[in-house]
Design a protein around this motif. Structure first.
Motif, PDB file in Angstrom:
ATOM      1  N   LYS A 504       0.825  -1.226   0.000  1.00 17.44           N
ATOM      2  CA  LYS A 504       0.000   0.000   0.000  1.00 17.44           C
ATOM      3  C   LYS A 504       0.848   1.261   0.000  1.00 17.44           C
ATOM      4  CE  LYS A 504      -2.359  -0.938   3.770  1.00 17.44           C
ATOM      5  NZ  LYS A 504      -2.055  -2.330   4.098  1.00 17.44           N
ATOM      6  N   HIS A 505       2.121   1.109   0.321  1.00 19.31           N
ATOM      7  CA  HIS A 505       2.975   2.296   0.451  1.00 19.31           C
ATOM      8  C   HIS A 505       3.667   2.647  -0.866  1.00 19.31           C
ATOM      9  CE1 HIS A 505       2.310   2.421   4.783  1.00 19.31           C
ATOM     10  NE2 HIS A 505       2.305   1.097   4.704  1.00 19.31           N
ATOM     11  N   ILE A 508       1.527  -0.693  -4.930  1.00 17.96           N
ATOM     12  CA  ILE A 508       0.145  -0.925  -5.378  1.00 17.96           C
ATOM     13  C   ILE A 508      -0.122  -0.173  -6.698  1.00 17.96           C
ATOM     14  CG2 ILE A 508      -0.945   1.001  -4.088  1.00 17.96           C
ATOM     15  CD1 ILE A 508      -3.137  -1.143  -3.318  1.00 17.96           C
ATOM     16  N   ASN A 533      -5.067  -7.626   2.272  1.00 19.82           N
ATOM     17  CA  ASN A 533      -4.151  -7.245   1.182  1.00 19.82           C
ATOM     18  C   ASN A 533      -4.583  -7.882  -0.141  1.00 19.82           C
ATOM     19  OD1 ASN A 533      -1.550  -7.620   3.595  1.00 19.82           O
ATOM     20  ND2 ASN A 533      -2.448  -5.697   2.907  1.00 19.82           N
ATOM     21  N   GLU A 536      -7.301  -5.887  -1.600  1.00 16.78           N
ATOM     22  CA  GLU A 536      -6.802  -4.642  -2.216  1.00 16.78           C
ATOM     23  C   GLU A 536      -6.295  -4.902  -3.636  1.00 16.78           C
ATOM     24  OE1 GLU A 536      -5.553  -3.301   2.247  1.00 16.78           O
ATOM     25  OE2 GLU A 536      -3.962  -3.826   0.830  1.00 16.78           O
ATOM     26  N   ARG A 540      -8.223  -3.889  -7.677  1.00 17.79           N
ATOM     27  CA  ARG A 540      -7.546  -3.142  -8.750  1.00 17.79           C
ATOM     28  C   ARG A 540      -7.282  -4.000  -9.980  1.00 17.79           C
ATOM     29  NH1 ARG A 540      -7.040  -1.365  -3.947  1.00 17.79           N
ATOM     30  NH2 ARG A 540      -7.156   0.875  -3.646  1.00 17.79           N
TER      31      ARG A 540
END
Ligand code: M6R
Length: 609
Positions: A504-505, A508, A533, A536, A540
């Motif tokens: 996420k940092h 992604i 995760n 997530e 996408r």
């Protein structure tokens, strides 16, 4: 990296040298060459590319006659991959011919000196400089000329040298790069490792740094570069031919993946005391008190060995109850590290010859650390430079992509952690339970291997994709790194391995429609977090391949593909979860048509910094 074979004896040398080079191919190389002392003087033949190209050239020449010769596979360092830069190299005055593994660091200054003396060079290599230097210093005694030349050299070397004026002699030497002398019946084979020797003899002498060995059909003499005579120890090579042959497998990497159950049984054999719930590690026993008193463990290595060290870090803290860190040997060495009293450094290495790991080990030792090794190759430099250690006992690893050594390293580090833990805070019940589970790891790996076809089918679905992510948490974060490394090195697919939370940092942003994201999603303490995760990635458009625990039905509702591993304690899971990733990388490389055991640009053992 580079491979050396040299022969003196009663047989025709050429076929023997070529066979030796083929055995050393796994080390990685980009050109090859041979030199033979024939009735018409020194003959040198070199070729870019595979040993097979060299063989073709020799065949076109009608073969070379002679019973003394040198051969070499070169992994380019100084100068491009050209025939002129391939070894052997010769001097221009004294009939010297030389092969070399390593780097002569002061070669530029030596070259200037030799040019001023009128020598003319034909290659860009540091090795030709050494050949010229030996020639310049030659006064009728090859052994003395080699000793004198090596006194002028800084850097690392394993060399073998012959001379037209002393046709029955090979002089070899080492510093920093491995070299052994196989002792046969009126014949000797000098080689970078035992695989080039065992077809002919199982007796050998290992050279130490700064040793020089003069070999003739009659025998050998070992000395230092200052000509102090040494009494060498002849040892028995613990390697049989079957171990270094493919058998029914298509590639060594495949063979070694499938050998893991047997290999790990060997790692564990005799090291578990079930009744006491203790680990028996003969190599560590005399240091047990120091280990109990230790304040910190620093694990180090490179590549796959570092990934095992990273898992070792978790194991040391979780089971050994001791603060631990893991870091690249190459970085540790140069950051002026602080080593407090009570620091134990553990060097993790398959080959035991990795230059960065060796240098980090020296640095830690110089600063007062107790040095342990977790090493596969018996008698290797790291195993000799450490105060104590644990051998992996997984047998020779020929495939450039490390597989059974990784699971062997993790198994050995688990043993060391329990060894420590039981002497610190771990209860007998916990250690008994863990040891019982550890003993079952080999049979559980067998169950993973049974899914090879499924793993291949899943790989086929994604093999055209050029960017992959590998994500895991806790014990399985280093496994994600290892999965990505395996895929990169043999299939040349770009892959990133990282902690799942890190995605996420930033990373992604990479995820687009259909991008494969491999999650290690076994049932461990962070299972729910990994599920988030996965969501997530799915949100996408990414495709999720999950490595999950047998019996987990829920995972099928969130991942497109699931590869199952048997249930086991989280701390032992890396030895299982890594196996599907090894097989995926293997199949991807085969499907893409790559040479799995000889990936481009890679060397099996990286003996230069
Ligand atoms: O012989 P070592 O274990 O010290 O080697 C360390 C790395 O060079 C090695 O693990 C490398 O990363 C392999 N190609 C990985 O498959």
């Amino acid at each position: 990296m580079c491979g050396i074979v040299a022969y003196v004896g009663g047989k025709r040398a050429e076929p023997l040298l070529i066979e030796g080079l083929k055995r050393l191919e796994y080390r990685g190389y980009d050109s090859a060459g041979v030199a033979l002392l024939t009735d018409e003087g020194m003959k040198i033949v070199r070729a870019v590319g595979r040993v097979a190209n060299l063989e073709d050239k020799l065949e076109n020449l009608g073969g070379l006659q002679g019973t003394v010769g040198l051969a070499h596979t070169r992994w380019a360092t100084h100068g491009g991959v050209t025939e002129a830069n391939a070894h052997p190299h010769r001097d221009d005055r004294s009939g010297i011919c030389l092969v070399h593994n390593g780097i002569i660091e002061n070669y530029a200054a030596l070259r200037t000196y030799l040019e001023e003396k009128g020598h003319r060079f034909h290659s860009e290599t540091d090795t030709e400089v050494l050949a010229m230097l030996v020639g310049e210093l030659y006064e009728g005694d090859l052994e003395r000329a080699v000793q004198a030349a090596l006194r002028e050299v800084t850097g690392a070397y394993a060399i073998a040298v012959i001379c037209e004026r002393e046709p029955g002699t090979i002089v070899c030497a080492r510093k920093g790069s491995p070299l052994i002398v196989g002792v046969g019946n009126s014949e000797f084979i000098v080689a970078s490792d035992a695989s080039a020797i065992v077809a002919h003899t199982t007796q050998a002498v290992t050279l130490e740094d700064y040793n020089v060995c003069k070999v003739t059909r009659e025998g050998f003499r070992t000395s230092t570069i200052d000509d102090v005579e040494i009494t060498p120890k002849v040892m028995q090579l613990e390697l049989d031919l079957e171990q270094i042959e493919l058998g029914t497998f298509s590639h060594f990497m495949q063979k070694e993946i499938f050998e893991q159950p047997k290999a790990l049984r060997n790692t564990l054999r005799g090291r578990i005391d079930e009744y006491e719930g203790k680990v028996v590690l003969g190599g560590l026993t005399s240091f047990a008190k120091d280990l109990v008193k230790a304040h910190r463990v620093l694990l180090t290595g490179q590549g796959t060995a570092l990934h095992a060290a990273m898992i070792g870090r978790y194991l040391m803290e979780d089971l050994g109850k001791i603060p631990a860190t893991a870091e690249y040997a190459s970085e540790f060495r140069y950051r002026n590290p602080i080593i407090e009293d009570g620091t134990v450094v553990i060097a993790v290495s398959q080959s035991g010859e990795t230059a960065d790991t060796l240098a980090a080990l020296q640095e830690a030792k110089d600063r007062g650390a107790l040095a342990l090794g977790v090493v596969n190759v018996v008698g290797s430099t790291i195993s000799r430079e450490t105060d104590a250690g644990v051998y992996l006992r997984v047998g020779p690893e020929i495939g450039v992509a490390s597989t059974k050594a990784f699971t062997g390293q993790v198994t050995a580090l688990t043993l060391v952690s329990i060894f420590l833990g039981r002497r610190r805070l771990m209860s007998a019940e916990r250690s008994m339970m863990l040891l019982e589970e550890l003993k079952r790891v080999p049979e559980r790996i067998e169950r993973v291997l049974e899914q090879d076809r499924t793993i291949k089918r899943v790989t086929e679905r994604y093999v055209e994709r050029n960017n992959w992510l590998f994500l895991g948490r806790g014990y399985n974060y280093p496994v994600a790194m290892e999965g990505a490394l395996k895929l990169k090195e043999i299939s040349y697919i770009h892959a990133e391995g990282m902690p799942a939370a890190e995605m996420k940092h930033g990373p992604i942003a990479l995820i687009d429609e259909g991008m494969p994201a491999v999650f290690i999603a076994n049932r461990g303490p962070q299972y729910e977090k990994v599920m988030s995760n996965i969501a997530e990635v799915r949100a996408r458009g990414g495709h999720v391949i999950a490595v999950a625990t047998e019996g987990d039905e829920h995972i099928k509702t969130v991942a497109q593909d699931v590869l199952y591993v048997p249930d086991c304690p989280d701390c032992l899971s890396p030895m299982l979860t890594v196996v599907p990733l090894q097989l995926m990388a293997y199949h991807a490389a085969v499907l893409r048509g790559h040479d799995v055991d000889k990936p481009r640009n890679l060397a099996k053992s990286v003996t230069v910094e």
